[in-house]
Design a protein around this motif. Structure first.
Motif, PDB file in Angstrom:
ATOM      1  N   ALA A   1       0.828  -1.209   0.000  1.00 57.20           N
ATOM      2  CA  ALA A   1       0.000   0.000   0.000  1.00 57.20           C
ATOM      3  C   ALA A   1       0.858   1.252   0.000  1.00 57.20           C
ATOM      4  O   ALA A   1       0.535   2.247  -0.667  1.00 57.20           O
ATOM      5  N   GLU A   2       1.951   1.219   0.745  1.00 55.10           N
ATOM      6  CA  GLU A   2       2.825   2.395   0.818  1.00 55.10           C
ATOM      7  C   GLU A   2       3.496   2.700  -0.511  1.00 55.10           C
ATOM      8  O   GLU A   2       3.961   3.826  -0.729  1.00 55.10           O
ATOM      9  N   LEU A   3       3.545   1.715  -1.416  1.00 55.74           N
ATOM     10  CA  LEU A   3       4.180   1.924  -2.713  1.00 55.74           C
ATOM     11  C   LEU A   3       3.211   2.397  -3.789  1.00 55.74           C
ATOM     12  O   LEU A   3       3.636   2.818  -4.853  1.00 55.74           O
ATOM     13  N   THR A   4       1.895   2.328  -3.518  1.00 58.54           N
ATOM     14  CA  THR A   4       0.941   2.801  -4.517  1.00 58.54           C
ATOM     15  C   THR A   4       1.005   4.320  -4.594  1.00 58.54           C
ATOM     16  O   THR A   4       1.245   4.995  -3.588  1.00 58.54           O
ATOM     17  N   PRO A   5       0.797   4.899  -5.773  1.00 61.30           N
ATOM     18  CA  PRO A   5       0.932   6.350  -5.897  1.00 61.30           C
ATOM     19  C   PRO A   5      -0.066   7.124  -5.062  1.00 61.30           C
ATOM     20  O   PRO A   5       0.258   8.195  -4.552  1.00 61.30           O
ATOM     21  N   LEU A   6      -1.288   6.605  -4.902  1.00 57.39           N
ATOM     22  CA  LEU A   6      -2.269   7.333  -4.098  1.00 57.39           C
ATOM     23  C   LEU A   6      -1.834   7.455  -2.646  1.00 57.39           C
ATOM     24  O   LEU A   6      -1.939   8.519  -2.029  1.00 57.39           O
ATOM     25  N   ARG A   7      -1.356   6.362  -2.067  1.00 57.52           N
ATOM     26  CA  ARG A   7      -0.909   6.413  -0.672  1.00 57.52           C
ATOM     27  C   ARG A   7       0.394   7.184  -0.551  1.00 57.52           C
ATOM     28  O   ARG A   7       0.559   8.006   0.363  1.00 57.52           O
ATOM     29  N   ARG A   8       1.299   6.946  -1.481  1.00 54.20           N
ATOM     30  CA  ARG A   8       2.645   7.487  -1.369  1.00 54.20           C
ATOM     31  C   ARG A   8       2.710   8.988  -1.636  1.00 54.20           C
ATOM     32  O   ARG A   8       3.418   9.723  -0.936  1.00 54.20           O
ATOM     33  N   PHE A   9       1.949   9.446  -2.645  1.00 51.10           N
ATOM     34  CA  PHE A   9       2.089  10.833  -3.078  1.00 51.10           C
ATOM     35  C   PHE A   9       0.861  11.703  -2.820  1.00 51.10           C
ATOM     36  O   PHE A   9       0.939  12.919  -2.995  1.00 51.10           O
ATOM     37  N   VAL A  10      -0.264  11.096  -2.447  1.00 49.45           N
ATOM     38  CA  VAL A  10      -1.490  11.886  -2.300  1.00 49.45           C
ATOM     39  C   VAL A  10      -2.058  11.776  -0.891  1.00 49.45           C
ATOM     40  O   VAL A  10      -2.161  12.774  -0.168  1.00 49.45           O
ATOM     41  N   GLU A  11      -2.458  10.571  -0.504  1.00 53.07           N
ATOM     42  CA  GLU A  11      -3.199  10.413   0.747  1.00 53.07           C
ATOM     43  C   GLU A  11      -2.384  10.818   1.972  1.00 53.07           C
ATOM     44  O   GLU A  11      -2.825  11.654   2.775  1.00 53.07           O
ATOM     45  N   THR A  12      -1.196  10.243   2.123  1.00 54.71           N
ATOM     46  CA  THR A  12      -0.378  10.559   3.292  1.00 54.71           C
ATOM     47  C   THR A  12      -0.022  12.044   3.321  1.00 54.71           C
ATOM     48  O   THR A  12      -0.115  12.699   4.373  1.00 54.71           O
ATOM     49  N   HIS A  13       0.373  12.574   2.178  1.00 55.19           N
ATOM     50  CA  HIS A  13       0.722  13.995   2.090  1.00 55.19           C
ATOM     51  C   HIS A  13      -0.456  14.878   2.493  1.00 55.19           C
ATOM     52  O   HIS A  13      -0.305  15.842   3.259  1.00 55.19           O
TER      53      HIS A  13
ATOM     54  N   PRO B   1     -16.002   2.831 -14.740  1.00 53.81           N
ATOM     55  CA  PRO B   1     -15.215   1.774 -14.088  1.00 53.81           C
ATOM     56  C   PRO B   1     -13.708   1.905 -14.280  1.00 53.81           C
ATOM     57  O   PRO B   1     -12.948   1.335 -13.515  1.00 53.81           O
ATOM     58  N   GLN B   2     -13.261   2.657 -15.297  1.00 51.62           N
ATOM     59  CA  GLN B   2     -11.823   2.781 -15.532  1.00 51.62           C
ATOM     60  C   GLN B   2     -11.268   4.154 -15.153  1.00 51.62           C
ATOM     61  O   GLN B   2     -10.110   4.450 -15.444  1.00 51.62           O
ATOM     62  N   TRP B   3     -12.079   4.978 -14.510  1.00 46.76           N
ATOM     63  CA  TRP B   3     -11.622   6.330 -14.191  1.00 46.76           C
ATOM     64  C   TRP B   3     -10.387   6.313 -13.298  1.00 46.76           C
ATOM     65  O   TRP B   3      -9.467   7.110 -13.450  1.00 46.76           O
ATOM     66  N   TYR B   4     -10.366   5.401 -12.325  1.00 41.20           N
ATOM     67  CA  TYR B   4      -9.254   5.325 -11.371  1.00 41.20           C
ATOM     68  C   TYR B   4      -8.293   4.179 -11.694  1.00 41.20           C
ATOM     69  O   TYR B   4      -7.521   3.751 -10.830  1.00 41.20           O
ATOM     70  N   TRP B   5      -8.398   3.678 -12.931  1.00 42.26           N
ATOM     71  CA  TRP B   5      -7.601   2.521 -13.347  1.00 42.26           C
ATOM     72  C   TRP B   5      -6.117   2.746 -13.112  1.00 42.26           C
ATOM     73  O   TRP B   5      -5.418   1.876 -12.582  1.00 42.26           O
ATOM     74  N   ASP B   6      -5.619   3.907 -13.510  1.00 39.96           N
ATOM     75  CA  ASP B   6      -4.181   4.164 -13.418  1.00 39.96           C
ATOM     76  C   ASP B   6      -3.682   4.266 -11.987  1.00 39.96           C
ATOM     77  O   ASP B   6      -2.470   4.260 -11.756  1.00 39.96           O
ATOM     78  N   TYR B   7      -4.586   4.366 -11.041  1.00 41.55           N
ATOM     79  CA  TYR B   7      -4.194   4.574  -9.641  1.00 41.55           C
ATOM     80  C   TYR B   7      -4.400   3.316  -8.800  1.00 41.55           C
ATOM     81  O   TYR B   7      -4.316   3.369  -7.572  1.00 41.55           O
ATOM     82  N   GLY B   8      -4.673   2.188  -9.475  1.00 45.94           N
ATOM     83  CA  GLY B   8      -4.827   0.925  -8.772  1.00 45.94           C
ATOM     84  C   GLY B   8      -6.090   0.860  -7.949  1.00 45.94           C
ATOM     85  O   GLY B   8      -6.113   0.248  -6.878  1.00 45.94           O
ATOM     86  N   LEU B   9      -7.174   1.488  -8.451  1.00 46.28           N
ATOM     87  CA  LEU B   9      -8.402   1.581  -7.667  1.00 46.28           C
ATOM     88  C   LEU B   9      -9.599   1.520  -8.597  1.00 46.28           C
ATOM     89  O   LEU B   9      -9.581   2.091  -9.688  1.00 46.28           O
ATOM     90  N   THR B  10     -10.641   0.808  -8.198  1.00 48.30           N
ATOM     91  CA  THR B  10     -11.913   0.831  -8.916  1.00 48.30           C
ATOM     92  C   THR B  10     -13.040   1.024  -7.918  1.00 48.30           C
ATOM     93  O   THR B  10     -12.960   0.561  -6.772  1.00 48.30           O
TER      94      THR B  10
END
Length: 357
Positions: free
Chosen positions: A37-49, A180-189
């Motif tokens: 999870a810490e390596l996914t871009p959402l957690r690493r660069f968005v959520e935690t920040h 369904p593919q809006w968040y595809w690039d971010y590892g999320l559906t």
């Protein structure tokens, strides 16, 4: 005298040894999932920040993390300088995992097992009192009814010190994209087959390396959430969108982030409690019919973008399909795609099917 075991046979393992082996397997699985999870871009660069930015300076602050799970954020808050840190979660295995981690590192975090919707009914001083900050990352969307949502808010308010404090929560954006593919690039559906009404179920599927985590959340409008927070005793409620850190913009270009920033799947809410206004003394602004309780910006016609309510920005990302006018339901997605559908299985070539970051 008990007979000796036959040659070549194994003595039965004691229940304690079996339980310890199960614990080790559980700990290994949770730790591997947390690392992914810490390596996914959402957690690493968005959520935690975004969470740390909303919380501000944590030096010496007393922080309660509601729905702490494995303790990831509780440990982060402690590393950022927080003083007293307590994590509460209803999952006993997760609390035990976090406690075992704490026993190894001895950082001074306390983990408690309990229901965040039930602790608001506890009276008197206790472990869930006197905090400067209360956090809840994806706890509020767990509420399946208005009563449970109100109980979460009441717990957060009652946990704050008499002098007041802040409640910072990450919650589901009720205006999320249903393509369904809006968040595809971010590892999320995200998938829902229910109308956009209060408490509607939404299935979130998160892909973290080789780990797939599914979670049923509930959709609550901004107005409904704000009413519950004010009735719990919070004086002001502010909303903001998640932001990409400087490292995230440097690592991945603006085209990668365009879809998510146009329609993030989450929002950050910051509720402030003033001294003397709380669960035992109602804030006049929380009464139905007053301007502060009714003049709540809605997300139905315009999206909360850049920290304010306004028109959505057309996305230029890889799954962009939004019209330039910005009118209508913002679930269009790329031409030819269904407006809503089941979670998408990522192929091996997808960047998050193997934890590329």
């Amino acid at each position: 005298m008990s007979p000796l075991p036959a040659r070549g046979s194994r003595s039965p393992r004691s229940p304690k040894k079996v339980w310890r082996a199960v614990q080790r397997l559980f700990d290994f699985a949770v730790a591997a999932r947390d690392r992914a999870a810490e390596l996914t871009p959402l957690r690493r660069f968005v959520e935690t920040h975004s969470v740390l930015k909303a919380m501000g300076n944590l030096a010496g602050r007393a922080v309660l993390d509601l729905g702490c799970g494995s303790g990831q954020y509780a440990r982060l808050f402690r590393a950022e300088g927080a003083g007293r840190v307590v994590g509460l979660d209803s999952s006993k295995p997760m609390v035990e995992y976090a406690s075992r981690w704490e026993a190894r590192v001895r950082s001074g975090i306390t983990y408690l097992c309990g229901d965040a919707a039930g602790t608001s009914r506890e009276a008197g001083p206790g472990p869930l009192r006197g905090f400067d900050l209360v956090t809840a990352v994806y706890l509020l969307p767990d509420a399946s009814c208005e009563e449970e949502f109100a109980a979460f808010c009441a717990t957060a308010r009652q946990a704050l010190a008499p002098r007041g404090g802040r409640f910072v929560a990450v919650t589901l954006n009720p205006d999320f994209a249903t393509c369904p593919q809006w968040y595809w690039d971010y590892g999320l559906t995200l998938h829902t087959d229910q109308p956009a009404e209060e408490g509607a179920s939404v299935l979130l599927t998160t892909l973290m390396g080789n780990h797939v985590v599914q979670w049923t959340a509930h959709r609550w409008s901004v107005a409904a959430q704000e009413r519950a927070l004010r009735r719990a005793g919070f004086s002001t409620v502010d909303w903001s969108c998640p932001e990409v850190s400087a490292a995230g913009r440097e690592r991945l270009d603006n085209g990668f982030w365009a879809n998510y920033l146009t329609r993030p799947h989450s929002l950050i809410v910051e509720a402030v409690a003033e001294p003397g206004v709380g669960p035992f003394r109602t804030d006049p602004r929380s009464r139905p019919g007053t301007p502060a309780a009714t003049a709540v910006p809605a997300l139905s016609r315009g999206f909360l973008h850049g920290g304010r309510f306004g028109s959505p920005v057309p996305s230029r990302g890889r799954a962009a399909g939004r019209s330039e006018s910005g009118e209508g339901d913002r679930a269009d997605g790329p031409p030819g795609l269904p407006r809503s559908g089941p979670p998408v299985d990522l192929p091996p070539s997808h960047p998050f099917s193997g934890g590329a970051l």
